[in-house]
Write a protein that holds these residues in place. Structure first.
Motif, PDB file in Angstrom:
ATOM      1  N   ASN A 172      67.007  34.725  74.333  1.00 21.58           N
ATOM      2  CA  ASN A 172      68.441  34.858  74.597  1.00 21.58           C
ATOM      3  C   ASN A 172      69.067  36.100  73.985  1.00 21.58           C
ATOM      4  OD1 ASN A 172      68.653  32.413  76.099  1.00 21.58           O
ATOM      5  ND2 ASN A 172      68.455  31.292  74.176  1.00 21.58           N
ATOM      6  N   ALA A 173      68.254  36.923  73.353  1.00 18.09           N
ATOM      7  CA  ALA A 173      68.808  38.127  72.721  1.00 18.09           C
ATOM      8  C   ALA A 173      68.929  39.250  73.753  1.00 18.09           C
ATOM      9  CB  ALA A 173      67.910  38.557  71.560  1.00 18.09           C
ATOM     10  N   HIS A 174      70.139  39.760  73.921  1.00 11.75           N
ATOM     11  CA  HIS A 174      70.339  40.885  74.834  1.00 11.75           C
ATOM     12  C   HIS A 174      70.356  42.163  74.029  1.00 11.75           C
ATOM     13  CE1 HIS A 174      71.131  38.610  78.511  1.00 11.75           C
ATOM     14  NE2 HIS A 174      71.558  37.688  77.672  1.00 11.75           N
ATOM     15  N   ILE A 175      69.245  42.871  74.074  1.00  7.84           N
ATOM     16  CA  ILE A 175      69.107  44.082  73.269  1.00  7.84           C
ATOM     17  C   ILE A 175      69.196  45.301  74.179  1.00  7.84           C
ATOM     18  CG2 ILE A 175      67.639  45.326  71.641  1.00  7.84           C
ATOM     19  CD1 ILE A 175      66.246  42.472  71.191  1.00  7.84           C
ATOM     20  N   ARG A 176      70.052  46.234  73.788  1.00  9.74           N
ATOM     21  CA  ARG A 176      70.239  47.452  74.567  1.00  9.74           C
ATOM     22  C   ARG A 176      70.328  48.660  73.648  1.00  9.74           C
ATOM     23  NH1 ARG A 176      68.764  44.668  77.866  1.00  9.74           N
ATOM     24  NH2 ARG A 176      69.696  43.993  79.824  1.00  9.74           N
ATOM     25  N   PHE A 177      70.020  49.820  74.210  1.00  6.94           N
ATOM     26  CA  PHE A 177      70.185  51.072  73.478  1.00  6.94           C
ATOM     27  C   PHE A 177      71.259  51.882  74.194  1.00  6.94           C
ATOM     28  CE2 PHE A 177      65.804  49.643  72.781  1.00  6.94           C
ATOM     29  CZ  PHE A 177      65.790  49.586  71.392  1.00  6.94           C
ATOM     30  N   PRO A 178      72.530  51.644  73.849  1.00 10.86           N
ATOM     31  CA  PRO A 178      73.622  52.257  74.604  1.00 10.86           C
ATOM     32  C   PRO A 178      73.679  53.775  74.452  1.00 10.86           C
ATOM     33  CG  PRO A 178      74.484  51.123  72.684  1.00 10.86           C
ATOM     34  CD  PRO A 178      73.032  50.795  72.761  1.00 10.86           C
ATOM     35  N   ALA A 179      73.177  54.278  73.334  1.00 13.64           N
ATOM     36  CA  ALA A 179      73.137  55.728  73.118  1.00 13.64           C
ATOM     37  C   ALA A 179      71.964  56.010  72.179  1.00 13.64           C
ATOM     38  CB  ALA A 179      74.435  56.213  72.507  1.00 13.64           C
ATOM     39  N   LEU A 180      71.566  57.253  72.086  1.00  9.79           N
ATOM     40  CA  LEU A 180      70.422  57.628  71.251  1.00  9.79           C
ATOM     41  C   LEU A 180      70.591  57.123  69.816  1.00  9.79           C
ATOM     42  CD1 LEU A 180      67.803  59.384  71.649  1.00  9.79           C
ATOM     43  CD2 LEU A 180      69.065  61.215  70.538  1.00  9.79           C
ATOM     44  N   GLY A 181      69.687  56.240  69.406  1.00  7.08           N
ATOM     45  CA  GLY A 181      69.725  55.734  68.030  1.00  7.08           C
ATOM     46  C   GLY A 181      70.676  54.573  67.804  1.00  7.08           C
ATOM     47  N   GLN A 182      71.366  54.134  68.859  1.00  7.43           N
ATOM     48  CA  GLN A 182      72.289  53.007  68.725  1.00  7.43           C
ATOM     49  C   GLN A 182      71.659  51.742  69.303  1.00  7.43           C
ATOM     50  OE1 GLN A 182      75.489  53.232  67.204  1.00  7.43           O
ATOM     51  NE2 GLN A 182      74.479  55.144  66.577  1.00  7.43           N
ATOM     52  N   VAL A 183      71.814  50.648  68.571  1.00  8.49           N
ATOM     53  CA  VAL A 183      71.226  49.386  69.009  1.00  8.49           C
ATOM     54  C   VAL A 183      72.320  48.340  69.186  1.00  8.49           C
ATOM     55  CG1 VAL A 183      69.466  47.643  68.517  1.00  8.49           C
ATOM     56  CG2 VAL A 183      69.246  49.939  67.551  1.00  8.49           C
ATOM     57  N   GLU A 184      72.282  47.673  70.321  1.00 11.28           N
ATOM     58  CA  GLU A 184      73.272  46.646  70.615  1.00 11.28           C
ATOM     59  C   GLU A 184      72.576  45.301  70.762  1.00 11.28           C
ATOM     60  OE1 GLU A 184      76.692  48.338  73.257  1.00 11.28           O
ATOM     61  OE2 GLU A 184      75.748  46.665  74.312  1.00 11.28           O
ATOM     62  N   LEU A 185      73.141  44.292  70.108  1.00  5.51           N
ATOM     63  CA  LEU A 185      72.631  42.919  70.243  1.00  5.51           C
ATOM     64  C   LEU A 185      73.771  42.051  70.754  1.00  5.51           C
ATOM     65  CD1 LEU A 185      70.605  40.544  69.653  1.00  5.51           C
ATOM     66  CD2 LEU A 185      71.537  40.509  67.327  1.00  5.51           C
TER      67      LEU A 185
END
Ligand code: C5P
Length: 242
Positions: free
Chosen positions: A67-80
Motif C-alpha cells: 500500500n505504499a505509494h513511493i514516487r520520485f517527484p524530482a531528483l533526490g526527492q522521495v514521496e511516500l
C-alpha cells in the motif's frame, strides 16, 4: 526508444547515491533510488507502529509495502503516500530497522516490480531528457542499490559496483549525519562504523538478493576519489558504450 540503463550497486555509504544522483543530472537521466524505497517502507511501518524486527509482523510489513505509494517527484526527492519524506527516511532509527524489511521476500518482490516499471518509464520517477551523442538523443535511467545489476536489471547496459574502505565510508556517513543533526547527534564515528559493518554483513550474507557484484559489473573503488571524479569515471564508461 530504448532507455540506457545504468545499475550501480555497492555497500552503504560508498558514495553510490550521491554519485548516481549527480550522474543522472549530468546525463539528463532519471534517477531511481531503490534504497529509498526500502527506507520508505520502513518509515511507513514506524508510522503504523509496526516493529519490522518482530517476525510475527511479517505479513503486516508486506501489506504496508503493498500500500505504499513511493514516487520520485524530482531528483533526490522521495514521496511516500503524497508526503515528502526525503529527510525522514534518512534517520539512524530507519537505517537500524531496515534489514528485516530488506530481507522480507514479499517486500522485495513488490518493490522489484515497481523498480522494473520505473526503469521502463512505465511509472513516474525516471523521467529522462537525455543527452546528444553522435547526432542522436540518448535517454536513460540510473538506479542504485544492492541487487540492481544482479536481480532487478540483469541486462542493464552498464553495471558499476562501487567499493570503499569501511573507515572512509563511516567518516562520510558521520559527516553527513553531523551536518543534518548538528549537536543533536549522539553517535560517534565509531558507532557509525559499527552500524555500517553490521549492515554490510546483513546485506552481504542474507539469503535473498544479497549484495553481490554482477559478473559483468565494473568495480570502482572510491576510497580516494572525489564525487566529481566518481561521476566522471562512470560518465566515461557510458560514452564508451553509446
Ligand atoms: O542505499 P541505502 O543505504 O539507502 O539502503 C538502505 C538499505 O536498504 C540497505 O542497507 C539494504 O539493506 C536495503 N536495500 C536493499 N536492496 C536495495 C537497496 C537497499 O536491500 N536494492
Amino acid at each position: 526508444s530504448k532507455l540506457f540503463r545504468i545499475a550501480i550497486d555497492g555497500p552503504g555509504a560508498s558514495g553510490k547515491s550521491t554519485t548516481a544522483k549527480q550522474l543522472a543530472k549530468k546525463l539528463g537521466f532519471g534517477y531511481i533510488d531503490s534504497g529509498a524505497m526500502f527506507r520508505a517502507v520502513t518509515l511507513k511501518c514506524q508510522q503504523n507502529n509496526i516493529d519490522p524486527s518482530d517476525i510475527a509482523n511479517k505479513d503486516k510489513v508486506t501489506e504496508i509495502a503493498n500500500n505504499a505509494h513511493i514516487r520520485f517527484p524530482a531528483l533526490g526527492q522521495v514521496e511516500l503516500d503524497g508526503q515528502n519524506v526525503s529527510e525522514l527516511i534518512r534517520t539512524s532509527s530507519i537505517t537500524r530497522n531496515i534489514s528485516l524489511v530488506a530481507s522480507n521476500w514479499a517486500v522485495r518482490d513488490i518493490l522489484a516490480n515497481q523498480q522494473r516499471k520505473m526503469a521502463k518509464g512505465e511509472i513516474p520517477g525516471a523521467i529522462s531528457t537525455g543527452f546528444e551523442r553522435h547526432g542522436k538523443l540518448v535517454k536513460g535511467i540510473v538506479m542504485d542499490g544492492r541487487d540492481i545489476g544482479t536481480v532487478i536489471l540483469p541486462d542493464a547496459e552498464l553495471k558499476v559496483f562501487i567499493e570503499a574502505d569501511v573507515r572512509i565510508r563511516a567518516q562520510r556517513r558521520f559527516d553527513e549525519l553531523k551536518k543534518r543533526e548538528g549537536d543533536a547527534l549522539t553517535e560517534t564515528v565509531y558507532d557509525v562504523e559499527r552500524d555500517l559493518e553490521a549492515r554490510d554483513l546483513a546485506d552481504y550474507t542474507r539469503k535473498i538478493a544479497p549484495l553481490l557484484k554482477a559478473k559483468d559489473a565494473i568495480t570502482l573503488n572510491t576510497s580516494h576519489l572525489s564525487i566529481e571524479e566518481q561521476v566522471d569515471a562512470i560518465e566515461k564508461m557510458v560514452f564508451e558504450r553509446v
